[in-house]
Motif scaffolding. Structure first.
Motif, PDB file in Angstrom:
ATOM      1  N   TYR A  64       0.323  -1.050  -0.261  1.00  0.00           N
ATOM      2  CA  TYR A  64      -0.120   0.108  -0.182  1.00  0.00           C
ATOM      3  C   TYR A  64       1.127   1.336   0.530  1.00  0.00           C
ATOM      4  O   TYR A  64       0.523   2.449  -0.749  1.00  0.00           O
ATOM      5  CB  TYR A  64      -1.025   0.422   1.056  1.00  0.00           C
ATOM      6  CG  TYR A  64      -1.522  -1.768   1.392  1.00  0.00           C
ATOM      7  CD1 TYR A  64      -2.631  -1.310   0.780  1.00  0.00           C
ATOM      8  CD2 TYR A  64      -1.862  -2.181   2.128  1.00  0.00           C
ATOM      9  CE1 TYR A  64      -3.653  -2.915   0.131  1.00  0.00           C
ATOM     10  CE2 TYR A  64      -2.694  -3.307   2.592  1.00  0.00           C
ATOM     11  CZ  TYR A  64      -3.655  -3.528   1.911  1.00  0.00           C
ATOM     12  OH  TYR A  64      -4.203  -4.811   1.975  1.00  0.00           O
ATOM     13  N   PHE A  65       2.124   1.024   0.380  1.00  0.00           N
ATOM     14  CA  PHE A  65       2.473   3.312   0.909  1.00  0.00           C
ATOM     15  C   PHE A  65       4.376   2.296   0.301  1.00  0.00           C
ATOM     16  O   PHE A  65       4.620   1.118   0.467  1.00  0.00           O
ATOM     17  CB  PHE A  65       2.703   2.751   2.228  1.00  0.00           C
ATOM     18  CG  PHE A  65       3.684   4.175   2.385  1.00  0.00           C
ATOM     19  CD1 PHE A  65       2.703   5.171   2.887  1.00  0.00           C
ATOM     20  CD2 PHE A  65       5.167   4.211   2.763  1.00  0.00           C
ATOM     21  CE1 PHE A  65       2.832   6.292   3.348  1.00  0.00           C
ATOM     22  CE2 PHE A  65       5.695   5.849   2.346  1.00  0.00           C
ATOM     23  CZ  PHE A  65       4.783   7.241   3.041  1.00  0.00           C
ATOM     24  N   TYR A  66       5.016   2.887  -0.769  1.00  0.00           N
ATOM     25  CA  TYR A  66       5.587   3.645  -1.281  1.00  0.00           C
ATOM     26  C   TYR A  66       6.073   4.866  -1.280  1.00  0.00           C
ATOM     27  O   TYR A  66       5.181   5.766  -1.857  1.00  0.00           O
ATOM     28  CB  TYR A  66       6.175   2.893  -2.229  1.00  0.00           C
ATOM     29  CG  TYR A  66       5.379   1.432  -2.957  1.00  0.00           C
ATOM     30  CD1 TYR A  66       6.430   0.571  -2.385  1.00  0.00           C
ATOM     31  CD2 TYR A  66       4.348   0.939  -2.801  1.00  0.00           C
ATOM     32  CE1 TYR A  66       6.245  -0.827  -2.398  1.00  0.00           C
ATOM     33  CE2 TYR A  66       4.243  -0.431  -2.715  1.00  0.00           C
ATOM     34  CZ  TYR A  66       4.914  -1.208  -1.939  1.00  0.00           C
ATOM     35  OH  TYR A  66       5.052  -2.683  -2.583  1.00  0.00           O
ATOM     36  N   ASN A  74       4.250   6.824  -4.412  1.00  0.00           N
ATOM     37  CA  ASN A  74       2.624   7.331  -4.423  1.00  0.00           C
ATOM     38  C   ASN A  74       2.598   8.699  -4.493  1.00  0.00           C
ATOM     39  O   ASN A  74       3.203   9.695  -3.589  1.00  0.00           O
ATOM     40  CB  ASN A  74       2.562   6.685  -2.460  1.00  0.00           C
ATOM     41  CG  ASN A  74       2.093   5.836  -2.750  1.00  0.00           C
ATOM     42  OD1 ASN A  74       2.814   4.415  -3.201  1.00  0.00           O
ATOM     43  ND2 ASN A  74       1.316   5.461  -1.473  1.00  0.00           N
ATOM     44  N   GLU A  75       2.241   8.913  -5.240  1.00  0.00           N
ATOM     45  CA  GLU A  75       1.653  10.377  -5.494  1.00  0.00           C
ATOM     46  C   GLU A  75       1.478  11.145  -4.267  1.00  0.00           C
ATOM     47  O   GLU A  75       1.862  12.672  -4.426  1.00  0.00           O
ATOM     48  CB  GLU A  75       0.228  10.317  -7.000  1.00  0.00           C
ATOM     49  CG  GLU A  75       0.263  11.601  -7.229  1.00  0.00           C
ATOM     50  CD  GLU A  75      -0.856  11.934  -8.681  1.00  0.00           C
ATOM     51  OE1 GLU A  75      -1.317  13.081  -8.381  1.00  0.00           O
ATOM     52  OE2 GLU A  75      -1.580  10.542  -8.489  1.00  0.00           O
ATOM     53  N   GLU A  76       0.178  10.776  -3.310  1.00  0.00           N
ATOM     54  CA  GLU A  76       0.367  11.484  -2.414  1.00  0.00           C
ATOM     55  C   GLU A  76       0.959  12.184  -1.637  1.00  0.00           C
ATOM     56  O   GLU A  76       1.281  12.778  -0.614  1.00  0.00           O
ATOM     57  CB  GLU A  76      -1.280  11.283  -1.744  1.00  0.00           C
ATOM     58  CG  GLU A  76      -0.511   9.354  -0.691  1.00  0.00           C
ATOM     59  CD  GLU A  76      -0.924   8.207  -1.615  1.00  0.00           C
ATOM     60  OE1 GLU A  76      -0.628   7.474  -1.255  1.00  0.00           O
ATOM     61  OE2 GLU A  76      -0.947   8.516  -3.236  1.00  0.00           O
ATOM     62  N   ASN A  77       2.289  11.273  -1.957  1.00  0.00           N
ATOM     63  CA  ASN A  77       3.717  11.823  -0.928  1.00  0.00           C
ATOM     64  C   ASN A  77       4.095  13.030  -1.212  1.00  0.00           C
ATOM     65  O   ASN A  77       5.060  13.423  -0.308  1.00  0.00           O
ATOM     66  CB  ASN A  77       4.436  10.798  -0.541  1.00  0.00           C
ATOM     67  CG  ASN A  77       3.812   9.407  -0.018  1.00  0.00           C
ATOM     68  OD1 ASN A  77       3.070   9.704   1.003  1.00  0.00           O
ATOM     69  ND2 ASN A  77       4.045   7.517  -0.174  1.00  0.00           N
TER      70      ASN A  77
END
Length: 341
Positions: free
Chosen positions: A319-321, A324-327
C-alpha cells in the motif's frame, strides 16, 4: 534510580566510572530477574521505577547479553508500565493460553524507545553533554526492558540478560530522544521488495541526529534513512543519515550527516528485502520468520524537550511507497537507497 531489588539500588550507588574528564557517572543494572522462556518466541518485560523526586540523565548503555541467548532487546521509557509485576509476557502475538504470566504491553502510557540491541552490538556512549532525561521533569517515570528469546530454554535454565545503564545526576545541556521509523506490510514470495516509510517534522523544534540503527530479520539486505528538505524551487534534497546491511551487528552507528533537521523537513527510510528463496508471503511481526523494517535515529535538542513524535510508521507494501502520488516526493535516490555501494 529506584528498583525492584535491593541489589539494583546497591549496584547503582557503588559502581562508579568516569565517562569524561569531569562527569561523575554511575551504573544501574537493568536485568531480567532469572526468567524461564518455556516456549519459542518468548517476549519478557521487566520494569524499574525511577525515583520520582529526582532527575537522572542516561548517557550510555552497556549490553549484558549475547546473541546466542537473546534475539534482541529494547529499553522503553514509560509514563506507566504495562504492569508492575516483576516480569510479564509482553509479546505482541502472545497466544499460549497455558502461560501463567500476565500479558501486557511494555508500557501502559507514554511509550517511547530509548535503546535497542541485537546481534552482539557493542556498548553505546552518547556525546558529551547529551543525555536521556528520566524522572522528575520528564514523562519517563519507568524504564522497561523487553527481551525477545527466539528459543525455548531447557528445564532448570534461566536468564538474567539485560544491560547496564550509565547515568548521572548532573543536568545535561542537550536532551536526547529517539525516533523510530518503521513499516507494516507483507513481502511477496520470490521477489525483492522495498518497505518504505515517510513522515514530516510538524513540531517547531530543531533536532540534531547523532546515531542510527537498522533492524530487520533475515530478509533484510540494505536499510537506509534520509532527511528530506524541499528548496524554494520545489526540488527535494535527500541527505543520507545512515545506511547498512542489517545482518551486521545491530548497534547504533555514527550518523552520516549531522546537519540539523527542522520544522517542515521530512524523514524517510527504506528496507530492501530479498524473499527470492521463499514460497509464501512474509508478514511484519515479532517472530524470527516474520519480518521487520526499522530505522532508529538518536538525536538531541539544544533547547526545550525532545519531539513528542516518537514513531513514524507506514502501512508498508503493497500500500505505501515513497513514489505514491500523495507523498509528493521528487528526486528520489532509488539506487543509493537500495545498494550498499
Amino acid at each position: 534510580m529506584g528498583g525492584r531489588h535491593t541489589l539494583h539500588i546497591v549496584g547503582a550507588v557503588l559502581i562508579l566510572i568516569q565517562a569524561t574528564c569531569c562527569l561523575q557517572v554511575k551504573k544501574f543494572p537493568l536485568l531480567m530477574p532469572n526468567v524461564y522462556p518455556d516456549r519459542e518466541e518468548s517476549y519478557f518485560c521487566t520494569p524499574v521505577r525511577v525515583v520520582p523526586d529526582k532527575s537522572f540523565y542516561i548517557v550510555g548503555f552497556e549490553p549484558v547479553a549475547t546473541m546466542d541467548v537473546v534475539h534482541h532487546m529494547i529499553v522503553f521509557g514509560c509514563s506507566k508500565p504495562g504492569t508492575t509485576d516483576p516480569f510479564w509476557d509482553c509479546g505482541e502475538m502472545a497466544s499460549d493460553s497455558s502461560s501463567t504470566l500476565r500479558k501486557a504491553n511494555p508500557c501502559a502510557e507514554g511509550s517511547n524507545v530509548i535503546y535497542a540491541w541485537a546481534l552482539n552490538a557493542k556498548p553505546l556512549q552518547l556525546p558529551e553533554n547529551v543525555g536521556f532525561q528520566v524522572g522528575e521533569g520528564s514523562k519517563i517515570q519507568y524504564l522497561v526492558l523487553q527481551i525477545h528469546y527466539s528459543k525455548k530454554f531447557k528445564e532448570n535454565e534461566s536468564d538474567n540478560s539485560g544491560l547496564n545503564l550509565i547515568y548521572t545526576e548532573e543536568p545535561q545541556s542537550k536532551l536526547a530522544g529517539v525516533l523510530l521509523l518503521g513499516t507494516g506490510g507483507a513481502i511477496p514470495p520470490r521477489s525483492v521488495t522495498h518497505m518504505e516509510t515517510l513522515c514530516q517534522i510538524r513540531e517547531k523544534k530543531t533536532i540534531y541526529p547523532i546515531a542510527y540503527r537498522t533492524h530487520t530479520h533475515s530478509l533484510g539486505q540494505v536499510v537506509s534513512g534520509y532527511s528530506v528538505r524541499r528548496d524554494k524551487s520545489g526540488v527535494d534534497h535527500w541527505s543520507l543519515l545512515g545506511k547498512r546491511n542489517p545482518n551486521t551487528p545491530q548497534m547504533f552507528y555514527p550518523i552520516f550527516n549531522k546537519g540539523p533537521i527542522r520544522y517542515g523537513d521530512r524523514l524517510a527510510a527504506r528496507c530492501t528485502m530479498d524473499s527470492t528463496n521463499r514460497t509464501d508471503y512474509t508478514i511484519v511481526g515479532p517472530k524470527h520468520d516474520n519480518e521487520m523494517c526499522n530505522f532508529y535515529i538518536i538525536y538531541y535538542v539544544e533547547e526545550g524537550t525532545p519531539l513528542d513524535m516518537k514513531y513514524c510508521i507506514s502501512e508498508g507494501p503493497p500500500y505505501f511507497y515513497w513514489r505514491n502520488e500523495e507523498n509528493d516526493l521528487n528526486n528520489i535516490p532509488d539506487d543509493e537507497a537500495s545498494n550498499l555501494i
